[in-house]
Design a protein around this motif. Structure first.
Motif, PDB file in Angstrom:
ATOM      1  N   UNK A  17      12.419  -2.600 -19.522  1.00  0.00           N
ATOM      2  CA  UNK A  17      13.741  -2.402 -18.894  1.00  0.00           C
ATOM      3  C   UNK A  17      13.702  -1.286 -17.841  1.00  0.00           C
ATOM      4  N   UNK A  18      13.056  -0.167 -18.171  1.00  0.00           N
ATOM      5  CA  UNK A  18      12.952   0.943 -17.219  1.00  0.00           C
ATOM      6  C   UNK A  18      12.155   0.522 -15.983  1.00  0.00           C
ATOM      7  N   UNK A  19      11.035  -0.140 -16.234  1.00  0.00           N
ATOM      8  CA  UNK A  19      10.171  -0.541 -15.127  1.00  0.00           C
ATOM      9  C   UNK A  19      10.856  -1.563 -14.229  1.00  0.00           C
ATOM     10  N   UNK A  20      11.613  -2.463 -14.828  1.00  0.00           N
ATOM     11  CA  UNK A  20      12.349  -3.457 -14.041  1.00  0.00           C
ATOM     12  C   UNK A  20      13.394  -2.773 -13.157  1.00  0.00           C
ATOM     13  N   UNK A  21      14.060  -1.744 -13.698  1.00  0.00           N
ATOM     14  CA  UNK A  21      15.037  -0.999 -12.892  1.00  0.00           C
ATOM     15  C   UNK A  21      14.356  -0.324 -11.697  1.00  0.00           C
ATOM     16  N   UNK A  22      13.188   0.261 -11.937  1.00  0.00           N
ATOM     17  CA  UNK A  22      12.452   0.923 -10.850  1.00  0.00           C
ATOM     18  C   UNK A  22      12.063  -0.107  -9.798  1.00  0.00           C
ATOM     19  N   UNK A  23      11.460  -1.210 -10.231  1.00  0.00           N
ATOM     20  CA  UNK A  23      11.044  -2.274  -9.319  1.00  0.00           C
ATOM     21  C   UNK A  23      12.235  -2.799  -8.518  1.00  0.00           C
ATOM     22  N   UNK A  24      13.322  -3.082  -9.204  1.00  0.00           N
ATOM     23  CA  UNK A  24      14.502  -3.617  -8.526  1.00  0.00           C
ATOM     24  C   UNK A  24      15.124  -2.609  -7.561  1.00  0.00           C
ATOM     25  N   UNK A  25      15.106  -1.336  -7.906  1.00  0.00           N
ATOM     26  CA  UNK A  25      15.638  -0.304  -7.015  1.00  0.00           C
ATOM     27  C   UNK A  25      14.844  -0.262  -5.715  1.00  0.00           C
ATOM     28  N   UNK A  27      13.191  -2.672  -4.292  1.00  0.00           N
ATOM     29  CA  UNK A  27      13.507  -3.880  -3.519  1.00  0.00           C
ATOM     30  C   UNK A  27      14.932  -3.816  -2.964  1.00  0.00           C
ATOM     31  N   UNK A  28      15.887  -3.353  -3.784  1.00  0.00           N
ATOM     32  CA  UNK A  28      17.277  -3.231  -3.331  1.00  0.00           C
ATOM     33  C   UNK A  28      17.424  -2.258  -2.171  1.00  0.00           C
ATOM     34  N   UNK A  29      16.559  -1.250  -2.110  1.00  0.00           N
ATOM     35  CA  UNK A  29      16.590  -0.293  -1.005  1.00  0.00           C
ATOM     36  C   UNK A  29      15.948  -0.865   0.265  1.00  0.00           C
ATOM     37  N   UNK A  30      15.482  -2.109   0.188  1.00  0.00           N
ATOM     38  CA  UNK A  30      14.965  -2.795   1.368  1.00  0.00           C
ATOM     39  C   UNK A  30      13.476  -2.639   1.619  1.00  0.00           C
ATOM     40  N   UNK A  31      12.723  -2.310   0.593  1.00  0.00           N
ATOM     41  CA  UNK A  31      11.289  -2.093   0.755  1.00  0.00           C
ATOM     42  C   UNK A  31      10.515  -3.178   0.026  1.00  0.00           C
ATOM     43  N   UNK A  32       9.250  -3.332   0.403  1.00  0.00           N
ATOM     44  CA  UNK A  32       8.428  -4.349  -0.258  1.00  0.00           C
ATOM     45  C   UNK A  32       7.344  -3.679  -1.083  1.00  0.00           C
ATOM     46  N   UNK A  33       6.835  -4.437  -2.027  1.00  0.00           N
ATOM     47  CA  UNK A  33       5.798  -3.939  -2.929  1.00  0.00           C
ATOM     48  C   UNK A  33       4.435  -4.434  -2.482  1.00  0.00           C
ATOM     49  N   UNK A  34       3.413  -3.608  -2.674  1.00  0.00           N
ATOM     50  CA  UNK A  34       2.060  -4.049  -2.344  1.00  0.00           C
ATOM     51  C   UNK A  34       1.658  -5.216  -3.240  1.00  0.00           C
ATOM     52  N   UNK A  35       2.116  -5.162  -4.480  1.00  0.00           N
ATOM     53  CA  UNK A  35       1.826  -6.223  -5.448  1.00  0.00           C
ATOM     54  C   UNK A  35       2.966  -6.258  -6.451  1.00  0.00           C
ATOM     55  N   UNK A  36       3.644  -7.376  -6.522  1.00  0.00           N
ATOM     56  CA  UNK A  36       4.795  -7.506  -7.416  1.00  0.00           C
ATOM     57  C   UNK A  36       4.314  -8.059  -8.757  1.00  0.00           C
ATOM     58  N   UNK A 135      18.295   7.208 -11.136  1.00  0.00           N
ATOM     59  CA  UNK A 135      17.104   6.515 -10.637  1.00  0.00           C
ATOM     60  C   UNK A 135      17.221   6.133  -9.169  1.00  0.00           C
ATOM     61  N   UNK A 136      18.320   5.520  -8.795  1.00  0.00           N
ATOM     62  CA  UNK A 136      18.526   5.082  -7.405  1.00  0.00           C
ATOM     63  C   UNK A 136      18.476   6.280  -6.455  1.00  0.00           C
ATOM     64  N   UNK A 137      19.097   7.373  -6.830  1.00  0.00           N
ATOM     65  CA  UNK A 137      19.120   8.580  -6.002  1.00  0.00           C
ATOM     66  C   UNK A 137      17.730   9.202  -5.872  1.00  0.00           C
ATOM     67  N   UNK A 138      17.002   9.288  -6.978  1.00  0.00           N
ATOM     68  CA  UNK A 138      15.662   9.891  -6.969  1.00  0.00           C
ATOM     69  C   UNK A 138      14.720   9.085  -6.076  1.00  0.00           C
ATOM     70  N   UNK A 139      14.703   7.775  -6.258  1.00  0.00           N
ATOM     71  CA  UNK A 139      13.809   6.934  -5.450  1.00  0.00           C
ATOM     72  C   UNK A 139      14.255   6.933  -3.994  1.00  0.00           C
ATOM     73  N   UNK A 140      15.555   6.800  -3.745  1.00  0.00           N
ATOM     74  CA  UNK A 140      16.065   6.795  -2.375  1.00  0.00           C
ATOM     75  C   UNK A 140      15.747   8.077  -1.626  1.00  0.00           C
ATOM     76  N   UNK A 141      15.903   9.222  -2.292  1.00  0.00           N
ATOM     77  CA  UNK A 141      15.618  10.509  -1.647  1.00  0.00           C
ATOM     78  C   UNK A 141      14.126  10.634  -1.325  1.00  0.00           C
ATOM     79  N   UNK A 142      13.259  10.205  -2.245  1.00  0.00           N
ATOM     80  CA  UNK A 142      11.814  10.265  -2.001  1.00  0.00           C
ATOM     81  C   UNK A 142      11.427   9.394  -0.803  1.00  0.00           C
ATOM     82  N   UNK A 143      11.943   8.197  -0.756  1.00  0.00           N
ATOM     83  CA  UNK A 143      11.620   7.295   0.354  1.00  0.00           C
ATOM     84  C   UNK A 143      12.136   7.874   1.668  1.00  0.00           C
ATOM     85  N   UNK A 144      13.354   8.403   1.640  1.00  0.00           N
ATOM     86  CA  UNK A 144      13.930   8.976   2.860  1.00  0.00           C
ATOM     87  C   UNK A 144      13.117  10.171   3.364  1.00  0.00           C
TER      88      UNK A 144
END
Length: 192
Positions: A17-25, A27-36, A135-144
């Motif tokens: 569940x945690x990993x799915x949230x990270x993965x989905x976040x 993708x939702x932020x508009x980025x792609x994964x090297x390997x899904x 989670x969304x804030x942490x990942x979004x801030x890192x990417x930004x």
């Protein structure tokens, strides 16, 4: 941006569940994964009669092949995993910005994670605790913070001995290194 997402796969049943949230976040932020990989490997665990017999090295090899083309790395590192640690070390060597996520409910702490690691580690990594709410804030801030247009880019190219001699001389005269001399020349050309 292209993001390399890694996590401990031997406890995928527990942390799905945690990993799915990270993965989905990501993708939702508009980025792609090297390997899904998440769904396929979760299915592998669910269909396996003996999880301890799964050869995770095959999956790690696939991850390592895609790591070099990533702009950023996000590693869920709550659970101890040699594979995750190894991929983080490779990412540091490749000078990739790395976000290390540790679940807030875990007994691990971000301060113990980097004990005994080289100073290079700290210059490329960010360690954050996360939960469902941030989670969304942490990942979004890192990417930004690590968007390509905000960072100096690195590239390599070949020069002949004449150019090398010129750059060495200019570096000596100006007190700069050769890449700074070259950067100044390019900027001067741009500003003409």
């Amino acid at each position: 941006m292209i993001i390399h997402f890694i996590a401990a796969k031997h406890i995928l049943n527990r942390d799905y569940k945690h990993l799915r949230r990270i993965r989905n976040t990501i993708v939702e932020l508009g980025h792609s994964l090297t390997r899904d990989w998440l769904e396929k490997e979760y299915d592998t665990i669910r269909s396996s009669e003996n999880i301890s017999r799964i050869n995770w090295w095959i999956s790690t090899k696939k991850d390592l092949r895609t790591l070099a083309r990533a702009d950023l790395v996000i590693a869920e590192a709550t659970a101890e995993s040699l594979s995750v640690g190894y991929q983080i070390a490779v990412a540091v060597q490749l000078k990739k910005p790395i976000l290390i996520l540790i679940h807030a409910g875990a007994s691990s702490t971000s301060t113990s994670f980097s004990n005994g690691i080289s100073p290079d580690f700290d210059s490329f990594t960010t360690i954050k605790q996360y939960d469902t709410d941030n989670l969304h804030t942490v990942i979004g801030a890192f990417i930004d913070e690590n968007k390509i247009h905000k960072k100096d880019m690195r590239f390599n190219f070949f020069i002949n001995p004449e150019i090398n001699a010129y750059l060495k001389h200019q570096a000596h005269v100006t007190g700069k290194n050769k890449s700074e001399v070259l950067r100044d020349l390019v900027l001067k050309e741009i500003n003409k």
